[in-house]
Scaffold this motif. Structure first.
Motif, PDB file in Angstrom:
ATOM      1  N   GLU A  45       3.051  46.445  -0.683  1.00  0.00           N
ATOM      2  CA  GLU A  45       2.351  45.367   0.001  1.00  0.00           C
ATOM      3  C   GLU A  45       3.161  44.943   1.217  1.00  0.00           C
ATOM      4  OE1 GLU A  45       0.692  42.131  -2.462  1.00  0.00           O
ATOM      5  OE2 GLU A  45       1.938  40.777  -1.261  1.00  0.00           O
ATOM      6  N   ILE A  46       2.474  44.677   2.312  1.00  0.00           N
ATOM      7  CA  ILE A  46       3.154  44.232   3.527  1.00  0.00           C
ATOM      8  C   ILE A  46       2.615  42.887   3.984  1.00  0.00           C
ATOM      9  CG2 ILE A  46       3.675  46.588   4.308  1.00  0.00           C
ATOM     10  CD1 ILE A  46       1.318  46.276   6.290  1.00  0.00           C
ATOM     11  N   LEU A  47       3.424  42.194   4.790  1.00  0.00           N
ATOM     12  CA  LEU A  47       3.018  40.948   5.414  1.00  0.00           C
ATOM     13  C   LEU A  47       2.589  41.218   6.849  1.00  0.00           C
ATOM     14  CD1 LEU A  47       6.085  38.707   4.452  1.00  0.00           C
ATOM     15  CD2 LEU A  47       3.915  38.857   3.229  1.00  0.00           C
ATOM     16  N   PRO A  48       1.553  40.556   7.340  1.00  0.00           N
ATOM     17  CA  PRO A  48       1.277  40.627   8.776  1.00  0.00           C
ATOM     18  C   PRO A  48       2.472  40.079   9.550  1.00  0.00           C
ATOM     19  CG  PRO A  48      -0.574  39.660   7.589  1.00  0.00           C
ATOM     20  CD  PRO A  48       0.566  39.732   6.623  1.00  0.00           C
ATOM     21  N   PRO A  49       2.720  40.581  10.752  1.00  0.00           N
ATOM     22  CA  PRO A  49       3.845  40.050  11.526  1.00  0.00           C
ATOM     23  C   PRO A  49       3.559  38.623  11.977  1.00  0.00           C
ATOM     24  CG  PRO A  49       2.543  41.540  12.866  1.00  0.00           C
ATOM     25  CD  PRO A  49       1.984  41.617  11.472  1.00  0.00           C
TER      26      PRO A  49
ATOM     27  N   SER B 139       6.205  46.390  14.498  1.00  0.00           N
ATOM     28  CA  SER B 139       7.061  45.956  13.389  1.00  0.00           C
ATOM     29  C   SER B 139       6.476  46.376  12.042  1.00  0.00           C
ATOM     30  CB  SER B 139       7.251  44.437  13.431  1.00  0.00           C
ATOM     31  OG  SER B 139       6.012  43.760  13.278  1.00  0.00           O
ATOM     32  N   ILE B 140       5.149  46.424  11.970  1.00  0.00           N
ATOM     33  CA  ILE B 140       4.490  46.897  10.750  1.00  0.00           C
ATOM     34  C   ILE B 140       4.712  48.394  10.580  1.00  0.00           C
ATOM     35  CG2 ILE B 140       2.233  47.320   9.693  1.00  0.00           C
ATOM     36  CD1 ILE B 140       2.967  44.477   9.391  1.00  0.00           C
ATOM     37  N   PHE B 141       4.459  49.154  11.611  1.00  0.00           N
ATOM     38  CA  PHE B 141       4.627  50.604  11.527  1.00  0.00           C
ATOM     39  C   PHE B 141       6.076  50.993  11.232  1.00  0.00           C
ATOM     40  CE2 PHE B 141       0.826  51.162  14.640  1.00  0.00           C
ATOM     41  CZ  PHE B 141      -0.053  50.966  13.581  1.00  0.00           C
TER      42      PHE B 141
ATOM     43  N   TYR C  19      -3.025  38.106   3.347  1.00  0.00           N
ATOM     44  CA  TYR C  19      -3.706  37.208   4.283  1.00  0.00           C
ATOM     45  C   TYR C  19      -3.020  35.846   4.198  1.00  0.00           C
ATOM     46  CZ  TYR C  19      -7.361  34.944   6.983  1.00  0.00           C
ATOM     47  OH  TYR C  19      -8.038  34.271   7.973  1.00  0.00           O
ATOM     48  N   HIS C  20      -2.744  35.254   5.337  1.00  0.00           N
ATOM     49  CA  HIS C  20      -2.107  33.932   5.363  1.00  0.00           C
ATOM     50  C   HIS C  20      -3.060  32.942   6.004  1.00  0.00           C
ATOM     51  CE1 HIS C  20       2.072  34.995   4.099  1.00  0.00           C
ATOM     52  NE2 HIS C  20       1.531  36.183   4.297  1.00  0.00           N
TER      53      HIS C  20
ATOM     54  N   TYR D  70       6.474  44.763  -3.761  1.00  0.00           N
ATOM     55  CA  TYR D  70       6.358  43.714  -2.757  1.00  0.00           C
ATOM     56  C   TYR D  70       7.486  43.893  -1.749  1.00  0.00           C
ATOM     57  CZ  TYR D  70       3.151  41.655  -6.114  1.00  0.00           C
ATOM     58  OH  TYR D  70       2.099  41.446  -6.969  1.00  0.00           O
ATOM     59  N   SER D  71       7.157  44.381  -0.560  1.00  0.00           N
ATOM     60  CA  SER D  71       8.194  44.727   0.409  1.00  0.00           C
ATOM     61  C   SER D  71       8.661  43.519   1.222  1.00  0.00           C
ATOM     62  CB  SER D  71       7.678  45.812   1.360  1.00  0.00           C
ATOM     63  OG  SER D  71       6.722  45.278   2.266  1.00  0.00           O
ATOM     64  N   MET D  72       7.810  42.500   1.371  1.00  0.00           N
ATOM     65  CA  MET D  72       8.151  41.295   2.127  1.00  0.00           C
ATOM     66  C   MET D  72       8.631  41.631   3.546  1.00  0.00           C
ATOM     67  SD  MET D  72       7.367  39.252  -0.293  1.00  0.00           S
ATOM     68  CE  MET D  72       7.870  37.632   0.286  1.00  0.00           C
ATOM     69  N   GLY D  73       8.052  42.670   4.127  1.00  0.00           N
ATOM     70  CA  GLY D  73       8.360  43.022   5.505  1.00  0.00           C
ATOM     71  C   GLY D  73       9.592  43.878   5.695  1.00  0.00           C
ATOM     72  N   LYS D  74      10.260  44.257   4.610  1.00  0.00           N
ATOM     73  CA  LYS D  74      11.452  45.117   4.702  1.00  0.00           C
ATOM     74  C   LYS D  74      11.239  46.340   3.817  1.00  0.00           C
ATOM     75  CE  LYS D  74      13.761  42.089   7.177  1.00  0.00           C
ATOM     76  NZ  LYS D  74      14.127  42.346   8.576  1.00  0.00           N
TER      77      LYS D  74
END
Length: 318
Positions: free
Chosen positions: A19-23, A31-33, A51-52, A302-306
């Motif tokens: 799972e990823i977060l939108p930037p 940053s997503i790629f 979704y936030h 859950y990657s939390m953007g990393k």
């Protein structure tokens, strides 16, 4: 392709997803790629995109007056999903919330997803915003995820909010929902939580993804309870490697999960967060190995953007 079809086609092999977060607003999709690219070697069949919802701040105008201003810090879920499917040729799963949406908003959101060829959605109630003690739905919105699932199921049957529409097309979404092995923080008991989970399944949900947990026995016990209550859909475990000492207090507080004493002791001994991150990776690898050995169809991270710690874990398993 639907999540349920991915699981069926895997023929019992455990699959990898994340799972990823939108930037944050103002950042571009690179940053997503950059975080997805290192994980593609493990062949994820699908990637979740959170979704936030909009939040509000109040600005002083003078004379004691306040102006409410909408703030949306992480826009772009629909666009990110379209970009992921186009770039990587994997299924992207957008999260859709009750919070911040009217029923009309929800229908329009789903129509856009259908036009983009998105086959799966994750239906969630969402959390209360920062200035609310308890979750408060939008006027003309849904109060519970089970109601949101019902609306998606209706659209799958070509039932739109405007009953006068003629010759309407049906959608064909596979609906996922969340669940809590250690119960939702607002639920009086785990049994009552499972009661409402059953309602989501009855209304059309086809698979479940759990909240993070750090003790596999809690997941196995939860699955046993669900099966005893007649829930037969896939229950995908959600996993997160702990990464900082701060999370020793943050994760139990924010997500209402317990940390095993053995994990706590190992983290307390760490001199810095680099050591904590390694402990988190090793702990999650052992969790993952045991779940994979048990024949779990998908391990969801859950990657939390990393992505660096997720890659270190996946390289030992997939």
């Amino acid at each position: 392709m639907k999540v349920t079809e991915h699981i069926k086609n895997a023929n019992g092999n455990t699959q990898f997803s994340f799972e990823i977060l939108p930037p944050l607003k103002g950042q571009n999709i690179k940053s997503i790629f950059d975080n997805i690219d290192p994980l593609m070697e493990f062949n994820p069949p699908f990637i979740d995109v959170t979704y936030h919802r909009e939040e509000y701040i109040y600005k002083e105008l003078g004379d004691g007056l306040l102006k409410r201003q909408v703030v949306k810090k992480r826009p772009g879920t629909v666009g990110i999903c379209a970009a992921i499917q186009n770039k990587y040729n994997v299924d992207a799963i957008p999260h859709i919330l009750c919070g911040g949406f009217t029923k009309e908003d929800t229908e329009n959101f789903l129509i856009d997803l259908d036009f983009l060829g998105i086959d799966n959605v994750m239906a969630l109630r969402g959390d209360a915003v920062k200035n609310e003690t308890y979750f408060r739905p939008e006027k003309e919105g849904h109060s519970y995820a089970s109601e949101l699932v019902s609306q998606i199921s209706d659209l799958n049957k070509a039932v739109y909010l405007d009953e006068e529409l003629k010759n309407s097309s049906s959608t064909d979404f596979c609906v996922g929902v969340g669940a809590y092995p250690e119960k939702h923080m607002e639920a009086p008991s785990l049994d009552s939580d499972i009661h409402f989970l059953k309602k989501k399944i009855k209304n059309g949900a086809e698979y479940i993804v759990t909240q993070m947990f750090f003790d596999n026995q809690k997941y196995f016990d939860f699955v046993s309870k669900c099966r005893a209550e007649g829930i037969t859909v896939p229950i995908i475990p959600g996993l997160k490697p702990i990464a900082t000492k701060k999370q020793l207090n943050l994760l139990p507080h924010r997500f209402h999960v317990d940390l095993p004493e053995a994990l706590i002791l190992e983290i307390v001994k760490c001199k810095d967060n680099k050591q904590v991150r390694q402990i988190g990776i090793e702990w999650c690898i052992e969790q993952s190995k045991a779940l994979k050995k048990a024949g779990i169809p998908v391990l969801h991270y859950y990657s939390m953007g990393k992505s660096d710690n997720i890659k270190a874990i996946a390289s030992q398993l997939f």
